[in-house]
Enzyme design. Structure first.
Site, mmCIF file in Angstrom:
data_model
loop_
_atom_site.group_PDB
_atom_site.id
_atom_site.type_symbol
_atom_site.label_atom_id
_atom_site.label_comp_id
_atom_site.label_asym_id
_atom_site.label_seq_id
_atom_site.Cartn_x
_atom_site.Cartn_y
_atom_site.Cartn_z
ATOM 1 N N HIS A 56 0.699 -1.197 0.148
ATOM 2 C CA HIS A 56 0.169 -0.162 -0.022
ATOM 3 C C HIS A 56 0.814 1.395 0.048
ATOM 4 O O HIS A 56 2.293 1.234 0.278
ATOM 5 C CB HIS A 56 -0.877 0.116 1.335
ATOM 6 C CG HIS A 56 -0.288 0.156 2.585
ATOM 7 N ND1 HIS A 56 -0.056 -0.883 3.531
ATOM 8 C CD2 HIS A 56 0.258 1.196 3.234
ATOM 9 C CE1 HIS A 56 0.357 -0.414 4.591
ATOM 10 N NE2 HIS A 56 0.822 0.634 4.502
HETATM 11 P P1 TYD Z 1 -1.526 -2.393 7.520
HETATM 12 O O1 TYD Z 1 -1.209 -0.781 7.927
HETATM 13 O O2 TYD Z 1 -2.487 -2.804 6.564
HETATM 14 O O3 TYD Z 1 -0.462 -3.293 7.976
HETATM 15 P P2 TYD Z 1 0.625 -3.734 7.107
HETATM 16 O O4 TYD Z 1 1.074 -2.839 5.924
HETATM 17 O O5 TYD Z 1 1.723 -3.889 7.844
HETATM 18 O O6 TYD Z 1 0.544 -5.218 6.525
HETATM 19 O O7 TYD Z 1 -2.358 -2.730 8.735
HETATM 20 C C1 TYD Z 1 -2.841 -3.934 9.444
HETATM 21 C C2 TYD Z 1 -4.349 -3.516 10.041
HETATM 22 O O8 TYD Z 1 -4.235 -2.868 11.179
HETATM 23 C C3 TYD Z 1 -5.509 -3.071 9.120
HETATM 24 O O9 TYD Z 1 -6.543 -4.048 9.308
HETATM 25 C C4 TYD Z 1 -5.482 -2.102 9.857
HETATM 26 C C5 TYD Z 1 -5.049 -2.111 11.163
HETATM 27 N N1 TYD Z 1 -4.339 -0.932 11.743
HETATM 28 C C6 TYD Z 1 -5.015 -0.282 12.642
HETATM 29 O O10 TYD Z 1 -6.360 -0.188 13.138
HETATM 30 N N2 TYD Z 1 -4.431 0.870 13.096
HETATM 31 C C7 TYD Z 1 -3.255 1.293 12.845
HETATM 32 O O11 TYD Z 1 -2.702 2.318 13.571
HETATM 33 C C8 TYD Z 1 -2.427 0.440 12.017
HETATM 34 C C9 TYD Z 1 -1.008 1.077 11.575
HETATM 35 C C10 TYD Z 1 -3.155 -0.577 11.643
#
Ligand code: TYD
Length: 140
Positions: A56
């Site tokens: 992303h």
């Molecule tokens: P995401 O940022 O997509 O993680 P990565 O890129 O490391 O795989 O976040 C994973 C999940 O966690 C997503 O469902 C959103 C949630 N999340 C929150 O609720 N609050 C936050 O501050 C973060 C960073 C993620």
């Protein structure tokens, strides 16, 4: 650190206070070493080896990211297609990630990723589709 000096991803060496006999402290402090107001802190851990996270970009979010333990590999790509690779494996080194970079991230299982973030969590700030990322036009 003025914003215009920091709009490309880069590794930043933070000071290590201490010595091997005592151990170390590293400090990340607004207006001295962090180019944004820190509104959120999160950490990621126990990631299975070889799993690739991320996939992303963010419209506004800027981040300073540390590997407090273990190793973390980052691949970043700008909208124009400039590619960057970074490996974090030292708790005193931060990776500054400006807004607008597609990222994929690999963490060793023992890695603890600490992120200092410029914004609170807003799902609408994510661009989760690569084609949408390439076509995204920022509206100021
Ligand atoms: P995401 O940022 O997509 O993680 P990565 O890129 O490391 O795989 O976040 C994973 C999940 O966690 C997503 O469902 C959103 C949630 N999340 C929150 O609720 N609050 C936050 O501050 C973060 C960073 C993620």
């Amino acid at each position: 650190m003025p914003r215009e000096m920091a709009e490309y991803p880069k590794l930043i060496d933070f000071k290590e206070i201490g010595n091997s006999a005592l151990g170390y402290i590293t400090v990340a402090e607004y207006q001295k070493s962090i180019p944004f107001d820190i509104k959120r802190v999160y950490w990621t851990y126990y990631t299975p080896n070889n799993l690739v996270r991320g996939h992303h970009a963010h419209k506004e979010l800027r981040q300073m990211i540390f590997a407090l333990s273990g190793q973390i590999e980052f691949q970043l790509e700008s909208q124009a297609g400039e590619a960057y690779e970074f490996k974090l494996d030292k708790p005193s080194v931060g990776l500054y990630v400006p807004s607008g970079f597609w990222r994929t991230i690999k963490l060793s299982h023992n890695a603890v990723l600490l992120c200092l973030a410029s914004e609170v969590y807003v799902e609408a700030d994510y661009i989760r589709d690569y084609k949408d990322f390439k076509n995204y036009t920022k509206i100021d």
